[in-house]
Design a protein around this motif. Structure first.
Motif, PDB file in Angstrom:
ATOM      1  N   LEU A  33      58.144  33.646  30.528  1.00 20.29           N
ATOM      2  CA  LEU A  33      58.962  34.410  31.472  1.00 20.29           C
ATOM      3  C   LEU A  33      58.238  35.660  31.949  1.00 20.29           C
ATOM      4  CD1 LEU A  33      62.451  34.130  29.724  1.00 20.29           C
ATOM      5  CD2 LEU A  33      61.592  32.790  31.647  1.00 20.29           C
ATOM      6  N   LEU A  34      57.515  36.324  31.033  1.00 23.05           N
ATOM      7  CA  LEU A  34      56.763  37.519  31.435  1.00 23.05           C
ATOM      8  C   LEU A  34      55.633  37.166  32.396  1.00 23.05           C
ATOM      9  CD1 LEU A  34      56.576  39.467  28.050  1.00 23.05           C
ATOM     10  CD2 LEU A  34      57.907  40.067  30.079  1.00 23.05           C
ATOM     11  N   LEU A  35      54.993  36.031  32.175  1.00 24.29           N
ATOM     12  CA  LEU A  35      53.930  35.606  33.087  1.00 24.29           C
ATOM     13  C   LEU A  35      54.500  35.272  34.466  1.00 24.29           C
ATOM     14  CD1 LEU A  35      51.746  33.423  30.702  1.00 24.29           C
ATOM     15  CD2 LEU A  35      51.088  35.570  31.796  1.00 24.29           C
ATOM     16  N   LEU A  36      55.671  34.651  34.498  1.00 27.31           N
ATOM     17  CA  LEU A  36      56.318  34.387  35.786  1.00 27.31           C
ATOM     18  C   LEU A  36      56.693  35.690  36.480  1.00 27.31           C
ATOM     19  CD1 LEU A  36      58.698  31.379  34.954  1.00 27.31           C
ATOM     20  CD2 LEU A  36      56.622  31.329  36.338  1.00 27.31           C
ATOM     21  N   GLY A  37      57.201  36.658  35.716  1.00 27.06           N
ATOM     22  CA  GLY A  37      57.538  37.946  36.309  1.00 27.06           C
ATOM     23  C   GLY A  37      56.320  38.674  36.839  1.00 27.06           C
ATOM     24  N   ALA A  38      55.220  38.626  36.093  1.00 30.69           N
ATOM     25  CA  ALA A  38      53.992  39.265  36.564  1.00 30.69           C
ATOM     26  C   ALA A  38      53.462  38.582  37.814  1.00 30.69           C
ATOM     27  CB  ALA A  38      52.939  39.236  35.452  1.00 30.69           C
ATOM     28  N   GLY A  39      53.528  37.254  37.833  1.00 32.27           N
ATOM     29  CA  GLY A  39      53.103  36.533  39.026  1.00 32.27           C
ATOM     30  C   GLY A  39      53.968  36.845  40.229  1.00 32.27           C
ATOM     31  N   LEU A  40      55.271  37.025  39.996  1.00 31.05           N
ATOM     32  CA  LEU A  40      56.171  37.358  41.100  1.00 31.05           C
ATOM     33  C   LEU A  40      55.857  38.737  41.666  1.00 31.05           C
ATOM     34  CD1 LEU A  40      58.630  36.790  42.858  1.00 31.05           C
ATOM     35  CD2 LEU A  40      60.092  37.580  40.983  1.00 31.05           C
ATOM     36  N   LEU A  41      55.610  39.716  40.802  1.00 34.39           N
ATOM     37  CA  LEU A  41      55.274  41.060  41.280  1.00 34.39           C
ATOM     38  C   LEU A  41      53.961  41.053  42.060  1.00 34.39           C
ATOM     39  CD1 LEU A  41      56.241  43.253  38.186  1.00 34.39           C
ATOM     40  CD2 LEU A  41      57.474  43.021  40.353  1.00 34.39           C
ATOM     41  N   LEU A  42      52.987  40.310  41.557  1.00 33.90           N
ATOM     42  CA  LEU A  42      51.709  40.223  42.257  1.00 33.90           C
ATOM     43  C   LEU A  42      51.862  39.539  43.608  1.00 33.90           C
ATOM     44  CD1 LEU A  42      48.662  40.819  41.938  1.00 33.90           C
ATOM     45  CD2 LEU A  42      48.417  38.523  40.991  1.00 33.90           C
ATOM     46  N   ALA A  43      52.668  38.481  43.642  1.00 31.22           N
ATOM     47  CA  ALA A  43      52.873  37.759  44.899  1.00 31.22           C
ATOM     48  C   ALA A  43      53.649  38.593  45.911  1.00 31.22           C
ATOM     49  CB  ALA A  43      53.605  36.439  44.636  1.00 31.22           C
ATOM     50  N   LEU A  44      54.584  39.422  45.444  1.00 28.63           N
ATOM     51  CA  LEU A  44      55.327  40.289  46.359  1.00 28.63           C
ATOM     52  C   LEU A  44      54.402  41.259  47.087  1.00 28.63           C
ATOM     53  CD1 LEU A  44      58.535  41.136  44.293  1.00 28.63           C
ATOM     54  CD2 LEU A  44      58.459  39.929  46.474  1.00 28.63           C
ATOM     55  N   VAL A  45      53.319  41.652  46.428  1.00 24.75           N
ATOM     56  CA  VAL A  45      52.375  42.582  47.039  1.00 24.75           C
ATOM     57  C   VAL A  45      51.366  41.857  47.929  1.00 24.75           C
ATOM     58  CG1 VAL A  45      50.573  44.287  46.557  1.00 24.75           C
ATOM     59  CG2 VAL A  45      52.636  44.228  45.152  1.00 24.75           C
ATOM     60  N   LEU A  46      50.827  40.743  47.445  1.00 23.20           N
ATOM     61  CA  LEU A  46      49.696  40.107  48.118  1.00 23.20           C
ATOM     62  C   LEU A  46      50.101  39.018  49.111  1.00 23.20           C
ATOM     63  CD1 LEU A  46      47.170  39.732  45.139  1.00 23.20           C
ATOM     64  CD2 LEU A  46      47.288  41.531  46.880  1.00 23.20           C
ATOM     65  N   ALA A  47      51.152  38.263  48.806  1.00 23.00           N
ATOM     66  CA  ALA A  47      51.480  37.106  49.644  1.00 23.00           C
ATOM     67  C   ALA A  47      51.860  37.484  51.072  1.00 23.00           C
ATOM     68  CB  ALA A  47      52.587  36.284  48.981  1.00 23.00           C
ATOM     69  N   PRO A  48      52.730  38.482  51.315  1.00 22.50           N
ATOM     70  CA  PRO A  48      53.058  38.815  52.715  1.00 22.50           C
ATOM     71  C   PRO A  48      51.845  39.250  53.527  1.00 22.50           C
ATOM     72  CG  PRO A  48      54.675  39.772  51.225  1.00 22.50           C
ATOM     73  CD  PRO A  48      53.557  39.273  50.375  1.00 22.50           C
ATOM     74  N   VAL A  49      50.962  40.029  52.918  1.00 21.73           N
ATOM     75  CA  VAL A  49      49.767  40.477  53.636  1.00 21.73           C
ATOM     76  C   VAL A  49      48.858  39.295  53.949  1.00 21.73           C
ATOM     77  CG1 VAL A  49      47.739  41.974  53.507  1.00 21.73           C
ATOM     78  CG2 VAL A  49      49.914  42.736  52.535  1.00 21.73           C
ATOM     79  N   THR A  50      48.678  38.411  52.981  1.00 21.38           N
ATOM     80  CA  THR A  50      47.824  37.237  53.191  1.00 21.38           C
ATOM     81  C   THR A  50      48.413  36.314  54.248  1.00 21.38           C
ATOM     82  OG1 THR A  50      47.166  37.377  50.859  1.00 21.38           O
ATOM     83  CG2 THR A  50      46.653  35.343  52.026  1.00 21.38           C
ATOM     84  N   ALA A  51      49.730  36.086  54.177  1.00 27.33           N
ATOM     85  CA  ALA A  51      50.369  35.217  55.163  1.00 27.33           C
ATOM     86  C   ALA A  51      50.317  35.836  56.550  1.00 27.33           C
ATOM     87  CB  ALA A  51      51.827  34.964  54.758  1.00 27.33           C
ATOM     88  N   ALA A  52      50.476  37.156  56.655  1.00 27.20           N
ATOM     89  CA  ALA A  52      50.383  37.812  57.956  1.00 27.20           C
ATOM     90  C   ALA A  52      48.996  37.679  58.548  1.00 27.20           C
ATOM     91  CB  ALA A  52      50.761  39.292  57.819  1.00 27.20           C
TER      92      ALA A  52
END
Length: 231
Positions: free
Chosen positions: A204-223
């Protein structure tokens, strides 16, 4: 006398995009339940194929439920930016006075709310169908609450990469599935660990860490991918 028009802020642009998505969803309200119905069909077919052995279904339940959720999310992934690319909305996004990454994040959040949340509401029914012990339901729901938005953010990047291609469904699946595997492993593994009496907090902690990282990086990468595809 000229009237000045206030420049749109992040929140006003988000409200406008959410209102537009809700209007479109109301016109196609049957589409919101397609991922949930697909997951139900996958689980029912698996249960029929495995027979009525309660212990066998209970052991396989975490993996089956996660695979059903993953495939149902993949089914709706192509619609994330496709409609906006076809009606020219993506071009307006690029010209908007707010960051494109912000609009991508809002759209991804709306996509998750309209496709994954109905599926999460159906998870208790699916878990009961597979005889998953009820003490494991909080772990399963917690893993899905962390994992499904992570899947949506990863899918947003893949969808943005293929938004300029016609009939990119197969390519979309080939690109997304390898990226989904760690989420599947940690999500199903946390429930399996809880079923064996171990502490599920690691997954669960790894999923939470991945979610926080994706919230920062995914929108910028997709844009960035949308800008490249729109050129």
């Amino acid at each position: 006398m000229t009237m000045s028009v206030a420049a749109p802020t992040l929140w006003s642009s988000a409200r406008a995009l959410v209102a537009r998505d809700l209007r479109l969803l109301w016109r196609r309200r049957g589409d919101a339940f397609q991922p949930a119905l697909f997951a139900v069909l996958v689980v029912v077919l698996f249960a029929l194929a495995m027979g009525s052995e309660r212990e066998l279904l209970s052991r396989a339940a975490p993996g089956v439920l996660w695979v059903a959720v993953l495939l149902s999310g993949l089914l709706a992934l192509d619609t994330l930016f496709r409609g906006d690319a076809e009606d020219g909305s993506l071009e307006q996004w690029r010209l908007a006075p707010v960051p494109l990454a912000w609009l991508v994040l809002v759209r991804t959040l709306m996509h998750w709310l309209t496709t994954a949340v109905p599926l999460l509401l159906a998870v208790p029914l699916l878990a009961e169908l597979l005889y998953l012990p009820r003490p494991l339901w909080p772990v399963l729901l917690g893993a899905l609450a962390l994992g499904t938005p992570l899947l949506s953010l990863i899918g947003a990047v893949v969808s943005a990469l293929t938004v300029g291609m016609r009939r990119a469904g197969v390519l979309l699946a080939l690109l997304a599935l390898p990226l989904y595997v760690p989420v599947l492993v940690f999500g199903a593994g946390s429930v399996a660990a809880a079923a064996q009496g171990h502490d599920p907090s690691g997954g669960l902690l790894l999923l939470g860490a991945g979610l926080l990282l994706a919230l920062v990086l995914a929108p910028v990468t997709a844009a960035t991918a949308i800008r490249i595809a729109s050129q």
